[in-house]
Design a protein around this motif. Sequence first.
Motif, PDB file in Angstrom:
ATOM      1  N   ARG A 141       0.562  -1.062   0.301  1.00  0.00           N
ATOM      2  CA  ARG A 141       0.080   0.007   0.126  1.00  0.00           C
ATOM      3  C   ARG A 141       1.090   0.740  -0.105  1.00  0.00           C
ATOM      4  N   ALA A 142       2.297   0.982   0.808  1.00  0.00           N
ATOM      5  CA  ALA A 142       3.198   2.261   0.685  1.00  0.00           C
ATOM      6  C   ALA A 142       3.625   3.111  -0.688  1.00  0.00           C
ATOM      7  N   SER A 143       4.213   1.680  -1.165  1.00  0.00           N
ATOM      8  CA  SER A 143       4.215   1.602  -2.902  1.00  0.00           C
ATOM      9  C   SER A 143       3.182   1.948  -3.463  1.00  0.00           C
ATOM     10  N   ILE A 192      -1.633   9.194   4.749  1.00  0.00           N
ATOM     11  CA  ILE A 192      -2.087   8.408   5.067  1.00  0.00           C
ATOM     12  C   ILE A 192      -3.548   7.869   5.688  1.00  0.00           C
ATOM     13  N   PRO A 193      -3.441   8.629   6.807  1.00  0.00           N
ATOM     14  CA  PRO A 193      -4.541   8.776   8.236  1.00  0.00           C
ATOM     15  C   PRO A 193      -5.907   9.218   7.958  1.00  0.00           C
ATOM     16  N   LEU A 194      -5.731  10.172   7.156  1.00  0.00           N
ATOM     17  CA  LEU A 194      -6.917  10.994   6.253  1.00  0.00           C
ATOM     18  C   LEU A 194      -7.764   9.816   5.168  1.00  0.00           C
ATOM     19  N   LEU A 195      -6.558   8.957   4.190  1.00  0.00           N
ATOM     20  CA  LEU A 195      -7.489   8.724   3.307  1.00  0.00           C
ATOM     21  C   LEU A 195      -8.041   6.729   3.749  1.00  0.00           C
ATOM     22  N   ILE A 196      -6.620   5.927   4.225  1.00  0.00           N
ATOM     23  CA  ILE A 196      -7.446   4.921   4.735  1.00  0.00           C
ATOM     24  C   ILE A 196      -7.389   4.447   5.418  1.00  0.00           C
ATOM     25  N   ILE A 250       3.459   4.818   6.671  1.00  0.00           N
ATOM     26  CA  ILE A 250       3.454   6.115   6.389  1.00  0.00           C
ATOM     27  C   ILE A 250       5.523   6.566   6.109  1.00  0.00           C
ATOM     28  N   GLN A 251       6.854   6.573   7.117  1.00  0.00           N
ATOM     29  CA  GLN A 251       7.646   6.607   6.728  1.00  0.00           C
ATOM     30  C   GLN A 251       7.856   5.605   5.381  1.00  0.00           C
ATOM     31  N   LEU A 252       7.301   4.014   4.855  1.00  0.00           N
ATOM     32  CA  LEU A 252       7.508   3.483   3.727  1.00  0.00           C
ATOM     33  C   LEU A 252       7.525   4.407   2.944  1.00  0.00           C
ATOM     34  N   MET A 253       5.856   5.316   2.404  1.00  0.00           N
ATOM     35  CA  MET A 253       5.385   6.023   1.729  1.00  0.00           C
ATOM     36  C   MET A 253       6.528   6.867   1.064  1.00  0.00           C
TER      37      MET A 253
END
Length: 405
Positions: A238-240, A302-306, A314-317
């Motif tokens: 998902r991050a990628s 990320i918290p807002l969307l999913i 988050i850090q991965l993204m």
Amino acid sequence: MSYFWAVIERAAPQAITFLISIWIARLVGPSAYGLIGMLGIFMALGAAFTDLAFSAALVQKKEITRDDETSIFYLNIISGLLLTLLFCAVSPWVAAFFHQAILMPILCAQSLTIFISSFGVVQLALITRSMSFKVNAMIELASSIFSGAIGIGLASWGFGVWSLVGINLARASCGVILLWYLRDWRPRGRFRMTSIRSLWGYSGKLLYASLLHRVATNLYAIVIGRVYPPAELGLYTRASSFPALPAGLLTSIVQRVAFPLFSRNQDNIQYLLAAIRRQNRILVYFTTAILTVLAVTSDELIPLLIGPKWNGAIQLMKIFCVGGIFASAFPLHSELLKALGKSDVFFRVEMLKKIAIVVVIACVYRFGIIALAWGAVIISITDYLLSAWPNVKSVGYTWGMQARD
């Protein structure tokens, strides 16, 4: 006009798919995506074998016959059916390897998309050859909406991972039905092995390169799925996907037009050099701008969307945003090599790139998924350098020009 419809063809379906995936991600959670990610290599191999790289040969060859088209059509269907049966047969061993019994029925269901998709490979190749992107834009848009509605319905009713399977089956089925309805092509020629052999010299090396690429790029999913829990693989995929959406979208739009355009002008070196320079500048400029915004806003995005259950992504993204800049640029060099008919050089370059992937993964996998993400950045840089190297000589695209672009 070709670029306009290529944008619609790529942008609209991907935007719809992205919005739908956000909705479904909030309902099913990371583990469901992790389970699907474990099977990514099988779907990737299935797509490669179903196509057998003959679609690229149909686009690149200057003159094709009805027998060429018909021969490839039947060969694709046979390979699609055999692969579906093979994947169902090996599904118990796959489930045992990942220690996930549910993977056995999922793989059998997922593999049906390979057989279904094989019925539309020739039509898609002819659409690309004629640069009739308007037709495929309508097909992709309708398929995305239909499959998205199926997936949301299944996820809302509590089907979990099966909602993701349903999306893939619905999209493949809808796409093939619309291809046959909107495209008047039918297999009116004869199946001839001479047609297969005439195209295999070019497509064979592309197939080998495609198989290497799909196996190597899915090694991440295999390693993470085997070593770490499914939720970790779900977070990674998902991050990628967030940076991959804008970067991949821009790249695919340019690629969609670039390959047939390069193929048509394969004898005009000056034109090819000017074209790839212009397209590289556009890609890098817009990709860098978009990925910078994504990296800066990821803590809130990320918290807002999913939802907060995905905060581990988050850090991965942020890391994937760095690699996305290089990942967006190297496919253009690959398209140019294919258009020039240098499938042998393309294959050797792909071999080197896959060796690099294996080496990087072997060095970093034991240090966690953050280390694997940084490994992906190193791989993106390596991919660009190796892909660009042959075009320094083939069209005179020097390293100095590339740096300035």
